[in-house]
Design a protein around this motif. Structure first.
Motif, PDB file in Angstrom:
ATOM      1  N   PHE A 193       0.826  -1.208   0.000  1.00 13.71           N
ATOM      2  CA  PHE A 193       0.000   0.000   0.000  1.00 13.71           C
ATOM      3  C   PHE A 193       0.860   1.258   0.000  1.00 13.71           C
ATOM      4  O   PHE A 193       0.622   2.204  -0.769  1.00 13.71           O
ATOM      5  CB  PHE A 193      -0.935  -0.012   1.210  1.00 13.71           C
ATOM      6  N   LEU A 194       1.876   1.302   0.853  1.00 16.34           N
ATOM      7  CA  LEU A 194       2.740   2.481   0.906  1.00 16.34           C
ATOM      8  C   LEU A 194       3.495   2.680  -0.411  1.00 16.34           C
ATOM      9  O   LEU A 194       3.664   3.821  -0.875  1.00 16.34           O
ATOM     10  CB  LEU A 194       3.735   2.345   2.062  1.00 16.34           C
ATOM     11  N   THR A 195       3.929   1.580  -1.027  1.00 11.72           N
ATOM     12  CA  THR A 195       4.628   1.683  -2.305  1.00 11.72           C
ATOM     13  C   THR A 195       3.711   2.249  -3.388  1.00 11.72           C
ATOM     14  O   THR A 195       4.094   3.133  -4.166  1.00 11.72           O
ATOM     15  CB  THR A 195       5.149   0.304  -2.730  1.00 11.72           C
ATOM     16  N   LEU A 196       2.471   1.757  -3.430  1.00 11.53           N
ATOM     17  CA  LEU A 196       1.518   2.228  -4.434  1.00 11.53           C
ATOM     18  C   LEU A 196       1.128   3.681  -4.174  1.00 11.53           C
ATOM     19  O   LEU A 196       0.970   4.473  -5.119  1.00 11.53           O
ATOM     20  CB  LEU A 196       0.271   1.338  -4.420  1.00 11.53           C
ATOM     21  N   ARG A 197       0.970   4.032  -2.925  1.00 10.21           N
ATOM     22  CA  ARG A 197       0.628   5.417  -2.589  1.00 10.21           C
ATOM     23  C   ARG A 197       1.720   6.379  -3.047  1.00 10.21           C
ATOM     24  O   ARG A 197       1.438   7.453  -3.592  1.00 10.21           O
ATOM     25  CB  ARG A 197       0.383   5.541  -1.083  1.00 10.21           C
ATOM     26  N   ALA A 198       2.965   5.980  -2.832  1.00  7.61           N
ATOM     27  CA  ALA A 198       4.079   6.821  -3.275  1.00  7.61           C
ATOM     28  C   ALA A 198       4.130   6.910  -4.797  1.00  7.61           C
ATOM     29  O   ALA A 198       4.374   7.984  -5.361  1.00  7.61           O
ATOM     30  CB  ALA A 198       5.396   6.265  -2.728  1.00  7.61           C
ATOM     31  N   ALA A 199       3.866   5.782  -5.458  1.00  9.44           N
ATOM     32  CA  ALA A 199       3.902   5.783  -6.921  1.00  9.44           C
ATOM     33  C   ALA A 199       2.808   6.678  -7.504  1.00  9.44           C
ATOM     34  O   ALA A 199       3.003   7.337  -8.524  1.00  9.44           O
ATOM     35  CB  ALA A 199       3.744   4.357  -7.444  1.00  9.44           C
ATOM     36  N   ASP A 200       1.634   6.687  -6.834  1.00  9.04           N
ATOM     37  CA  ASP A 200       0.521   7.514  -7.300  1.00  9.04           C
ATOM     38  C   ASP A 200       0.656   8.975  -6.883  1.00  9.04           C
ATOM     39  O   ASP A 200      -0.125   9.823  -7.323  1.00  9.04           O
ATOM     40  CB  ASP A 200      -0.803   6.970  -6.763  1.00  9.04           C
ATOM     41  N   GLU A 201       1.603   9.241  -5.983  1.00 14.00           N
ATOM     42  CA  GLU A 201       1.836  10.588  -5.468  1.00 14.00           C
ATOM     43  C   GLU A 201       0.557  11.181  -4.868  1.00 14.00           C
ATOM     44  O   GLU A 201       0.148  12.300  -5.190  1.00 14.00           O
ATOM     45  CB  GLU A 201       2.393  11.507  -6.572  1.00 14.00           C
ATOM     46  N   VAL A 202      -0.085  10.390  -3.981  1.00 13.85           N
ATOM     47  CA  VAL A 202      -1.303  10.831  -3.308  1.00 13.85           C
ATOM     48  C   VAL A 202      -1.141  10.675  -1.798  1.00 13.85           C
ATOM     49  O   VAL A 202      -0.307   9.912  -1.321  1.00 13.85           O
ATOM     50  CB  VAL A 202      -2.542  10.027  -3.788  1.00 13.85           C
ATOM     51  N   GLN A 203      -1.972  11.406  -1.057  1.00 14.92           N
ATOM     52  CA  GLN A 203      -1.980  11.322   0.406  1.00 14.92           C
ATOM     53  C   GLN A 203      -3.193  10.499   0.853  1.00 14.92           C
ATOM     54  O   GLN A 203      -4.039  10.985   1.597  1.00 14.92           O
ATOM     55  CB  GLN A 203      -2.063  12.724   1.014  1.00 14.92           C
ATOM     56  N   ALA A 204      -3.302   9.278   0.378  1.00 10.53           N
ATOM     57  CA  ALA A 204      -4.446   8.442   0.743  1.00 10.53           C
ATOM     58  C   ALA A 204      -4.406   8.117   2.231  1.00 10.53           C
ATOM     59  O   ALA A 204      -3.386   7.691   2.762  1.00 10.53           O
ATOM     60  CB  ALA A 204      -4.428   7.162  -0.076  1.00 10.53           C
ATOM     61  N   TRP A 205      -5.551   8.321   2.891  1.00  7.81           N
ATOM     62  CA  TRP A 205      -5.663   7.977   4.306  1.00  7.81           C
ATOM     63  C   TRP A 205      -6.137   6.545   4.510  1.00  7.81           C
ATOM     64  O   TRP A 205      -5.908   5.962   5.551  1.00  7.81           O
ATOM     65  CB  TRP A 205      -6.654   8.918   5.002  1.00  7.81           C
ATOM     66  N   ARG A 206      -6.856   6.009   3.527  1.00  3.92           N
ATOM     67  CA  ARG A 206      -7.374   4.641   3.588  1.00  3.92           C
ATOM     68  C   ARG A 206      -7.001   3.918   2.296  1.00  3.92           C
ATOM     69  O   ARG A 206      -6.841   4.539   1.235  1.00  3.92           O
ATOM     70  CB  ARG A 206      -8.904   4.634   3.754  1.00  3.92           C
ATOM     71  N   VAL A 207      -6.915   2.602   2.365  1.00  4.04           N
ATOM     72  CA  VAL A 207      -6.541   1.812   1.197  1.00  4.04           C
ATOM     73  C   VAL A 207      -7.532   2.020   0.055  1.00  4.04           C
ATOM     74  O   VAL A 207      -7.149   2.094  -1.115  1.00  4.04           O
ATOM     75  CB  VAL A 207      -6.426   0.323   1.574  1.00  4.04           C
ATOM     76  N   ARG A 208      -8.813   2.123   0.371  1.00  2.14           N
ATOM     77  CA  ARG A 208      -9.826   2.263  -0.680  1.00  2.14           C
ATOM     78  C   ARG A 208      -9.697   3.580  -1.451  1.00  2.14           C
ATOM     79  O   ARG A 208     -10.333   3.749  -2.487  1.00  2.14           O
ATOM     80  CB  ARG A 208     -11.232   2.169  -0.080  1.00  2.14           C
ATOM     81  N   GLU A 209      -8.879   4.507  -0.966  1.00  3.19           N
ATOM     82  CA  GLU A 209      -8.683   5.765  -1.668  1.00  3.19           C
ATOM     83  C   GLU A 209      -7.652   5.657  -2.793  1.00  3.19           C
ATOM     84  O   GLU A 209      -7.431   6.622  -3.523  1.00  3.19           O
ATOM     85  CB  GLU A 209      -8.287   6.854  -0.669  1.00  3.19           C
ATOM     86  N   LEU A 210      -7.020   4.494  -2.922  1.00  2.00           N
ATOM     87  CA  LEU A 210      -6.145   4.245  -4.058  1.00  2.00           C
ATOM     88  C   LEU A 210      -6.959   3.659  -5.199  1.00  2.00           C
ATOM     89  O   LEU A 210      -7.846   2.829  -4.984  1.00  2.00           O
ATOM     90  CB  LEU A 210      -5.042   3.243  -3.683  1.00  2.00           C
ATOM     91  N   ALA A 211      -6.655   4.053  -6.423  1.00  2.00           N
ATOM     92  CA  ALA A 211      -7.338   3.492  -7.584  1.00  2.00           C
ATOM     93  C   ALA A 211      -7.059   1.996  -7.681  1.00  2.00           C
ATOM     94  O   ALA A 211      -5.899   1.560  -7.589  1.00  2.00           O
ATOM     95  CB  ALA A 211      -6.866   4.202  -8.855  1.00  2.00           C
ATOM     96  N   ASP A 212      -8.140   1.194  -7.830  1.00  2.00           N
ATOM     97  CA  ASP A 212      -8.041  -0.263  -7.992  1.00  2.00           C
ATOM     98  C   ASP A 212      -7.132  -0.890  -6.947  1.00  2.00           C
ATOM     99  O   ASP A 212      -6.290  -1.744  -7.258  1.00  2.00           O
ATOM    100  CB  ASP A 212      -7.541  -0.606  -9.402  1.00  2.00           C
ATOM    101  N   ALA A 213      -7.308  -0.491  -5.690  1.00  2.00           N
ATOM    102  CA  ALA A 213      -6.438  -0.999  -4.627  1.00  2.00           C
ATOM    103  C   ALA A 213      -6.489  -2.525  -4.490  1.00  2.00           C
ATOM    104  O   ALA A 213      -5.437  -3.161  -4.383  1.00  2.00           O
ATOM    105  CB  ALA A 213      -6.794  -0.328  -3.303  1.00  2.00           C
ATOM    106  N   PRO A 214      -7.675  -3.157  -4.485  1.00  2.00           N
ATOM    107  CA  PRO A 214      -7.686  -4.622  -4.331  1.00  2.00           C
ATOM    108  C   PRO A 214      -6.898  -5.340  -5.424  1.00  2.00           C
ATOM    109  O   PRO A 214      -6.090  -6.231  -5.137  1.00  2.00           O
ATOM    110  CB  PRO A 214      -9.172  -4.975  -4.386  1.00  2.00           C
TER     111      PRO A 214
END
Length: 395
Positions: A193-214
């Motif tokens: 999750f942290l790797t994907l958040r950094a790659a997306d350059e977003v401040q997601a507070w929850r996993v579901r706030e990442l695009a296509d997280a599952p």
């Protein structure tokens, strides 16, 4: 639904970073898996009595909060660190993990006792995971679907005594792990999750706030992934039933469920719990399970004002802090909620002081919101008198 755009890091309170409320500082004490010892309950009682408003408040994540604190008083941190309640200051706010509280006591497919502690140790041992947002929530579900229903970000769900799968933001994946490997799976998923958040350059507070997280997290963990996501996923139906929610009264062969009125425990009640059971398990439904209560515990706790009977009206009523603790609240909702309990209202209701609806349960409930004029709206409809309106809903 569009994903939220966060412009700052989340500011969930902790012990080292309390929140400034209208009634003083608020400190949240994390209890991984809800587990708290008798000795720790006594320390919390003394902190509430000496440093706060005299009570501890249960949260919807199975933690405890202390209110009315002086943020400049060093005694709180010192006492809680000495009690083992802040084992890793760098990771303090991210130690959010639920575990099925009745596991090994009554029902369930697997015994998840001990897994939350193993997860917590692994979490605190990984420096990189200290950068997780304070809102993230992990869970270990023994197959009954109770904590999976609490909208965890990353959850291991048992499918039998020794196996289970990963659920990401409420979606089942085919990533599987044995019971003993469940903590490692969740920790690795958190790193992804942290790797994907950094790659997306977003401040997601929850996993579901990442695009296509599952899909993306499953792909990183197992290249041969296939999302399930069907309606048969444990917990997707919403509210756990009363057995799941650790009801008040006897549970299984020996355990005892205890419910503080409105989730509030006085210092005396904390000490009474310490005297009648060790350890205790705080649940996400603002109840407490005593796995091995002392003889006479039920009567002793009832005499202390704690609910230990499954038909008590207090079990259906919850509330946010309200006035005077919250400056945004339009009413003293806790006083009104207590009046509803005295009235004997049996409707499952959550009473809140403003439109933010803090602490609302995830399952079906009557939505009672205070308005700026001091009156209430019930499920969106303004009513002239809260008590009369809810009394009419009685069966």
């Amino acid at each position: 639904m569009p994903l939220p755009v966060r412009t700052r890091a989340d500011a969930c309170p902790g012990v080292l970073a309390p929140h400034d409320a209208a009634d003083g500082a608020l400190a949240r004490v994390r209890l991984p898996g809800g587990l708290v010892t008798a000795a720790q309950l006594r320390v919390l009682a003394s902190c509430a009595e000496d440093l706060g408003d005299g009570a501890a408040h249960l949260t919807s994540r199975g933690n405890l909060q202390l209110r009315g604190l002086d943020r400049d008083d060093p005694r709180l941190v010192s006492r809680l660190v000495d009690a083992g309640l802040v084992p890793a200051p760098s990771h303090e706010r991210v130690r959010n993990v639920l575990a099925s509280p009745l596991s090994g006591l009554h029902g369930g497919l697997a015994d998840v006792r001990g897994l939350a502690s193993a997860f917590d140790e692994g979490l605190c041992a990984r420096p990189g995971l200290a950068s997780l947002p304070g809102r993230i929530l992990f869970a270990l579900d023994d197959g009954r679907g109770d904590v999976a229903a609490e909208e965890p970000d990353l959850c291991w769900v048992a499918t039998g005594p020794s196996e289970g799968f990963l659920q990401v933001a409420g979606v089942a994946t085919d990533v599987s792990a044995s019971r003993q490997d469940a903590p490692e799976l969740l920790l690795t998923a958190a790193e992804v999750f942290l790797t994907l958040r950094a790659a997306d350059e977003v401040q997601a507070w929850r996993v579901r706030e990442l695009a296509d997280a599952p899909g993306r997290i499953a792909a990183a963990l197992d290249e041969d992934h296939d999302l399930g996501g069907g309606s048969d996923v444990p917990g997707r139906a919403g509210s756990p039933d009363r057995d799941h929610a650790a009801p008040a009264g006897p549970i299984g062969e020996r355990a005892l469920g205890v419910a503080p009125v409105l989730g509030e425990l006085s210092a005396g009640q904390l000490r009474a719990l310490a005297d009648t059971g060790d350890p205790a398990i705080v649940t996400p439904w603002r109840t407490i399970v005593l796995p091995s209560p002392a003889p006479g515990a039920r009567d002793a706790l009832r005499a202390r004002g704690l609910v230990v009977d499954p038909d008590h009206p207090a079990l259906g009523v919850s509330a946010c802090a309200g006035r005077p603790g919250c400056a945004k609240a339009h009413a003293d909702v806790r006083a009104d909620a207590r009046a509803l309990i005295e009235l004997g209202v049996t409707t499952t209701a959550h009473v809140v002081g403003c439109e933010r609806r803090c602490g609302a349960p995830h399952g079906p409930h009557t939505d009672v919101v205070a308005r700026p004029d001091g009156r209430y709206a019930i499920d969106g409809t303004p009513v002239p008198d809260l008590f009369t309106a809810l009394a009419r809903t009685q069966p």
